[in-house]
Motif scaffolding. Structure first.
Motif, PDB file in Angstrom:
ATOM      1  N   ILE A   1       9.674 -44.834  -1.508  1.00 27.09           N
ATOM      2  CA  ILE A   1      10.365 -43.539  -1.660  1.00 27.09           C
ATOM      3  C   ILE A   1       9.243 -42.556  -1.605  1.00 27.09           C
ATOM      4  N   GLY A   2       9.603 -41.436  -1.258  1.00 25.59           N
ATOM      5  CA  GLY A   2       8.887 -40.274  -1.177  1.00 25.59           C
ATOM      6  C   GLY A   2       9.831 -39.094  -1.654  1.00 25.59           C
ATOM      7  N   TRP A   3       9.181 -38.038  -2.427  1.00 23.23           N
ATOM      8  CA  TRP A   3       9.862 -37.152  -2.989  1.00 23.23           C
ATOM      9  C   TRP A   3       9.082 -35.848  -3.275  1.00 23.23           C
ATOM     10  N   TYR A   4       9.579 -34.841  -3.148  1.00 22.09           N
ATOM     11  CA  TYR A   4       9.026 -33.425  -3.540  1.00 22.09           C
ATOM     12  C   TYR A   4       9.293 -32.889  -4.971  1.00 22.09           C
ATOM     13  N   GLY A   5       8.361 -32.705  -5.701  1.00 20.72           N
ATOM     14  CA  GLY A   5       8.588 -32.320  -7.099  1.00 20.72           C
ATOM     15  C   GLY A   5       7.925 -30.929  -7.229  1.00 20.72           C
ATOM     16  N   SER A   6       6.898 -30.844  -8.049  1.00 19.78           N
ATOM     17  CA  SER A   6       6.406 -29.573  -8.669  1.00 19.78           C
ATOM     18  C   SER A   6       5.441 -29.166  -7.749  1.00 19.78           C
TER      19      SER A   6
ATOM     20  N   PRO B   1       4.170 -34.767  -1.468  1.00 23.83           N
ATOM     21  CA  PRO B   1       5.057 -35.485  -2.025  1.00 23.83           C
ATOM     22  C   PRO B   1       4.554 -36.712  -2.821  1.00 23.83           C
ATOM     23  N   GLY B   2       5.255 -37.156  -3.833  1.00 28.03           N
ATOM     24  CA  GLY B   2       5.061 -38.317  -4.472  1.00 28.03           C
ATOM     25  C   GLY B   2       5.649 -39.694  -3.567  1.00 28.03           C
ATOM     26  N   LEU B   3       4.813 -40.582  -3.912  1.00 25.63           N
ATOM     27  CA  LEU B   3       5.247 -41.827  -2.930  1.00 25.63           C
ATOM     28  C   LEU B   3       5.170 -43.034  -4.127  1.00 25.63           C
ATOM     29  N   PHE B   4       6.067 -43.921  -3.811  1.00 25.45           N
ATOM     30  CA  PHE B   4       6.097 -45.238  -4.369  1.00 25.45           C
ATOM     31  C   PHE B   4       6.678 -46.182  -3.561  1.00 25.45           C
ATOM     32  N   LYS B   5       5.795 -47.276  -3.273  1.00 28.43           N
ATOM     33  CA  LYS B   5       5.941 -48.462  -2.384  1.00 28.43           C
ATOM     34  C   LYS B   5       5.768 -49.708  -2.876  1.00 28.43           C
TER      35      LYS B   5
ATOM     36  N   HIS C   1       7.290 -47.586   4.559  1.00 30.71           N
ATOM     37  CA  HIS C   1       7.498 -46.280   4.783  1.00 30.71           C
ATOM     38  C   HIS C   1       7.854 -45.722   3.390  1.00 30.71           C
ATOM     39  N   PRO C   2       8.079 -44.389   3.399  1.00 35.16           N
ATOM     40  CA  PRO C   2       7.594 -43.565   4.114  1.00 35.16           C
ATOM     41  C   PRO C   2       5.923 -43.258   4.185  1.00 35.16           C
ATOM     42  N   PHE C   3       5.493 -42.623   5.369  1.00 38.36           N
ATOM     43  CA  PHE C   3       4.196 -42.369   5.272  1.00 38.36           C
ATOM     44  C   PHE C   3       3.985 -40.883   5.051  1.00 38.36           C
ATOM     45  N   SER C   4       2.734 -40.687   4.487  1.00 35.12           N
ATOM     46  CA  SER C   4       2.651 -39.320   4.245  1.00 35.12           C
ATOM     47  C   SER C   4       1.283 -38.622   4.811  1.00 35.12           C
ATOM     48  N   TYR C   5       1.289 -37.254   4.939  1.00 34.19           N
ATOM     49  CA  TYR C   5      -0.096 -36.704   5.466  1.00 34.19           C
ATOM     50  C   TYR C   5       0.267 -35.374   4.945  1.00 34.19           C
ATOM     51  N   LYS C   6      -0.818 -34.991   3.913  1.00 38.75           N
ATOM     52  CA  LYS C   6      -0.609 -33.640   3.355  1.00 38.75           C
ATOM     53  C   LYS C   6       0.820 -33.450   2.624  1.00 38.75           C
ATOM     54  N   ASN C   7       1.539 -32.231   3.161  1.00 30.83           N
ATOM     55  CA  ASN C   7       2.677 -32.118   2.689  1.00 30.83           C
ATOM     56  C   ASN C   7       3.948 -32.841   3.531  1.00 30.83           C
ATOM     57  N   TRP C   8       3.617 -33.785   4.369  1.00 30.67           N
ATOM     58  CA  TRP C   8       4.558 -34.134   5.395  1.00 30.67           C
ATOM     59  C   TRP C   8       4.958 -35.707   4.993  1.00 30.67           C
ATOM     60  N   LEU C   9       6.125 -35.859   5.006  1.00 30.79           N
ATOM     61  CA  LEU C   9       6.625 -37.233   4.959  1.00 30.79           C
ATOM     62  C   LEU C   9       7.400 -37.625   6.309  1.00 30.79           C
ATOM     63  N   PHE C  10       7.242 -38.989   6.522  1.00 28.06           N
ATOM     64  CA  PHE C  10       7.689 -39.420   7.879  1.00 28.06           C
ATOM     65  C   PHE C  10       8.096 -41.062   7.644  1.00 28.06           C
TER      66      PHE C  10
ATOM     67  N   HIS D   1       0.319 -41.547  -7.771  1.00 27.43           N
ATOM     68  CA  HIS D   1       1.237 -40.904  -7.358  1.00 27.43           C
ATOM     69  C   HIS D   1       2.176 -40.412  -8.492  1.00 27.43           C
ATOM     70  N   ILE D   2       2.763 -41.463  -9.287  1.00 24.13           N
ATOM     71  CA  ILE D   2       3.778 -41.123 -10.127  1.00 24.13           C
ATOM     72  C   ILE D   2       2.860 -40.272 -11.357  1.00 24.13           C
ATOM     73  N   CYS D   3       1.560 -40.776 -11.920  1.00 25.39           N
ATOM     74  CA  CYS D   3       1.299 -39.934 -12.938  1.00 25.39           C
ATOM     75  C   CYS D   3       0.765 -38.465 -12.298  1.00 25.39           C
ATOM     76  N   HIS D   4       0.565 -38.251 -10.831  1.00 20.45           N
ATOM     77  CA  HIS D   4       0.420 -36.827 -10.546  1.00 20.45           C
ATOM     78  C   HIS D   4       1.778 -36.227 -10.463  1.00 20.45           C
ATOM     79  N   GLN D   5       2.996 -36.655 -10.325  1.00 23.63           N
ATOM     80  CA  GLN D   5       4.232 -35.926 -10.076  1.00 23.63           C
ATOM     81  C   GLN D   5       4.821 -36.026 -11.507  1.00 23.63           C
ATOM     82  N   VAL D   6       4.836 -36.910 -12.287  1.00 25.73           N
ATOM     83  CA  VAL D   6       5.685 -36.886 -13.443  1.00 25.73           C
ATOM     84  C   VAL D   6       5.194 -36.085 -14.714  1.00 25.73           C
ATOM     85  N   LYS D   7       6.030 -35.451 -15.209  1.00 21.11           N
ATOM     86  CA  LYS D   7       5.602 -34.417 -16.269  1.00 21.11           C
ATOM     87  C   LYS D   7       6.453 -34.877 -17.428  1.00 21.11           C
ATOM     88  N   SER D   8       5.946 -35.107 -18.732  1.00 19.27           N
ATOM     89  CA  SER D   8       6.437 -35.338 -19.921  1.00 19.27           C
ATOM     90  C   SER D   8       5.929 -34.967 -21.043  1.00 19.27           C
TER      91      SER D   8
END
Lengths: 283, 283, 283, 283
Positions: free
Chosen positions: A52-57, A61-65, A106-115, D78-85
């Motif tokens: 998964i890849g997600w945009y937060g704060s 993006p965050g990535l978890f694979k 997947h997803p792959f990331s580069y800077k602020n991009w996801l693919f 990644h998760i520690c960079h994105q998650v706030k708690s």
């Protein structure tokens, strides 16, 4: 041959799409319905890793694979239950060749991009070296795995993806077609891609010498399907794009035509032609 | 709900059964044909880990397990290609609940014994504590995972498995039935087990309140199936027992009846009744 | 920066070297003593994966790798306890950058060849692309991971490793030195390699602009060290080469000089100069 | 023998404590400084898995665990960079026995509660069965792994942890001491625990027959240490409790005395005596 979803709009918890729907992505990992291989066989199991890849704060993006099947993964359940995002991707992998490792997920990331994508390319191993030589040398260290997907992403970045996504994908597809034809004139290329910079969601559906892989979108508030509970609706001003619908009621889903490039901002979906047939044939 | 094979006879490389046959165990991990759940659904995917156990130069067997699917595992391919054994087990796991971890993968071992099975027990979680309390305290530290399978094996060891295998399994089954009935009078127990001390191969097929899981054996020199090459034959004086045949030509395979205990030495297969119906009903 | 052992001679169980000695490779995974980094720091932990490669009944070697630490791995213990081999390699990995995945674990194989090493190359990422372009196109599909090690192996194969190992390694080292100097004239290259075709064991010790990594061999029947039991002796007509001794009694071990190429058949050890200094300086 | 941190106060990104500090938990996974075993040996490596638990928008915490070392894990970063708690736990594991699997990784959860610790108990395997029999039967299905830690948590839950944490921990410790003494009168028990319901953070430091494991807290705005950047300060009204300080400047850290129970709300830290010596001796 994989399955994926991509969402943009009002922030929602990831489990709303990844685990809860009647035909959620996690359920598709054991039982997908539209994952047809080139030989016409239905590939029900997508168990060769997920991501998964997600945009937060942050902008990036965050990535978890993981290289395990998605269907029983407790980490995935927890993260999708806790993380809220306005734009996110999720992907489950099925490979008939290649290594099962996190760097191939997947997803792959580069800077602020996801693919992410699902695809089929005839004999990728025979054209891999040629295509990887075209990757901008400064991007070469980004190459971590052995998938066609990562190579295509780095090629598109080489060709200006972050500035002009559609043009970069056009160049990438034409470059791959050229390599493919030199290697095997009857070879097929079949791509269903999603990309984002965290603001806009782009998708590509393109096939050459093969029936196109499916791609659908929905902005319908009940497209998540038949599951129960107070939170069942998709928010307004939001769009989800998928490789196959998340419910059994497909009238809430619109099929995206083959050979198109789609731009999504909130619930505004713009579908444009991608390559002229003559362009594809003349590369 | 899992799939397994067990072999005894002249030493062969493990890949002869695990990866090479037309419907080898590794192929069954993506596409099993007879893995019917209690609800009548076919479970084609067995991707929740795998394991092999084999007897070599030592009395105690070797074990190799992983919590990944078997279908793309390079380690499994290599080990099965290199290791030769006169008696070996191989198992692929499918769980609808429970943790995916190596300590939950079959076969389980104790000293020179190996044990593996596929099974279904109604609401095992409700009887787990009661059954684990019956495990001989000195064996309790052997409990490493959370499967019903491991609990059944340790119970059978408690009841004398290494001395009188059939009697110990009878006591184990009656003990489980008793716990099951106290908890839910309509509950089902369904077991298809293989055990060995490295000299003799034993199997059990038993079901209660449910259609029995399949179990077959073959001593036929062509039972490995349709694959080609100079090594296609099973050696003489050898037997393989499986949860489903390794080829499509099932006339080379003999179905083992329900409620039986089978003893195999080389290619001598002795099938005995296991529990009297009255015994099963009166526990 | 890793640790390894390589054995050739009379067949022995792998655990004799991998797990049993006082300072076995598995013990080195938590507590190595001679793994000094370029900055002079001792790297005691080698926990970024491991691998073994062994020659058995086939020409091609068996491989077993995992991306977990070796110190608690039950599969490794079992396989080393069961498998006997006349020529085998074992490796534990420590990386300060790079992905932890099985395809980055040593040993690497190609047909009947095995290769493993520990090394340090300044800024490999900056010369990776240039070096990978020199890999023979037909060998390019063999590239599965992202390590310098795999690239060096494929370069050596490109330069004729299977025919003339020493010359191929010379060309490989000179090629890497050339790329290194163009990128950073003060850069260092430091290699301690083991290779085999299943009959002969070759090793290389070479450093440039940096103190050489250690390499030792022994043909002494008590070189396994201080551990007890009836099997404590190394067989006659056998040799073990290591990155650090397997016991505390290092007088049984001979240090292999820097800038040498070593050929081992049974217990015959031939050490030759590798590169002329002028050769190294003039590339 | 492990390392952990626990934070409560104003919401922060997890990487502020887990990866960024000079002596962050991830750095401690390769190089801890105060992890002294019973035999007086320094255990620098904590590479047998890791886990984080955090409270976000829901009452129940999120969990992310893996059986790999923390030091190179991209998912963790990644998760520690994105998650706030506002309240979170993080743990790295070092075991000298026992299985390396996710179900043995801390923190453990039950409903809205989190639990983690580092500990040492003499011969836990000999008292495991006795203690597990005391777990409330309805909680028994929560038992997923084989650690002493999980057993202690389930015992404390059995004794009313969610209602009266201190009393429940007292009963748990006395129960363990009783089992320990019956088994081995010279046996040691050493516990450093953190618990939370998502609102209050509790910790316990207790040792019997052994020098106590270290435990520190800080409310100091610069306790994160020497690392640079605009975000270096810990927020006001916040507290972090650790098994060893996150910087080299330990004057910002207060050692929590042995045999105490600590309650933390925001930056209010209340330390109470835990067990009377007579109580500990008389169980």
């Amino acid at each position: 041959m994989c399955r994926w979803i991509a969402y943009t709009g009002k922030p929602i918890f990831l489990d709303r799409l990844v685990t809860q729907p009647a035909h959620s992505l996690v359920k598709q990992s054991l039982d997908s319905k539209l994952n047809i291989t080139a030989s016409g066989k239905l590939l029900t199991t997508n168990g060769d890793g997920f991501g998964i890849g997600w945009y937060g704060s942050h902008d990036d993006p965050g990535l978890f694979k993981d290289d395990l099947p998605a269907w029983h993964d407790e980490n995935l359940k927890h993260i999708c239950h806790q993380v809220k995002s306005h734009t996110f991707f999720a992907h489950i992998r099925a490979t008939t060749t290649g290594d099962i490792q996190r760097t191939n997920c997947h997803p792959f990331s580069y800077k602020n991009w996801l693919f992410q994508h699902n695809d089929h390319v005839t004999q990728f191993e025979s054209i891999r070296r040629e295509l990887q030589l075209d990757i901008e040398p400064s991007l070469f260290p980004e190459l971590k795995g052995t998938t066609d997907s990562e190579t295509f992403f780095l090629l598109a970045l080489t060709y200006g993806l972050t500035e002009r996504p559609k043009e970069a994908l056009q160049r990438m597809v034409k470059r791959v077609l050229k390599a493919l034809r030199n290697n095997d004139p009857t070879g097929a290329l079949n791509l269903s891609c999603a990309l984002s910079d965290g603001k806009t969601l782009y998708t590509l559906r393109f096939s050459y010498n093969e029936e196109a892989m499916t791609q659908f979108y929905s902005t319908h508030s009940h497209c998540f399907g038949d599951f129960e509970g107070p939170d069942e609706k998709m928010p307004s001003e939001s769009t989800v794009v998928v490789s196959e619908p998340l419910d059994k009621a497909s009238e809430k889903w619109t099929e995206i035509p083959n050979n198109t490039f789609t731009t999504v901002v909130k619930n505004n979906v713009t579908i444009e032609p991608f390559l002229d047939e003559s362009e594809a044939d003349s590369v």
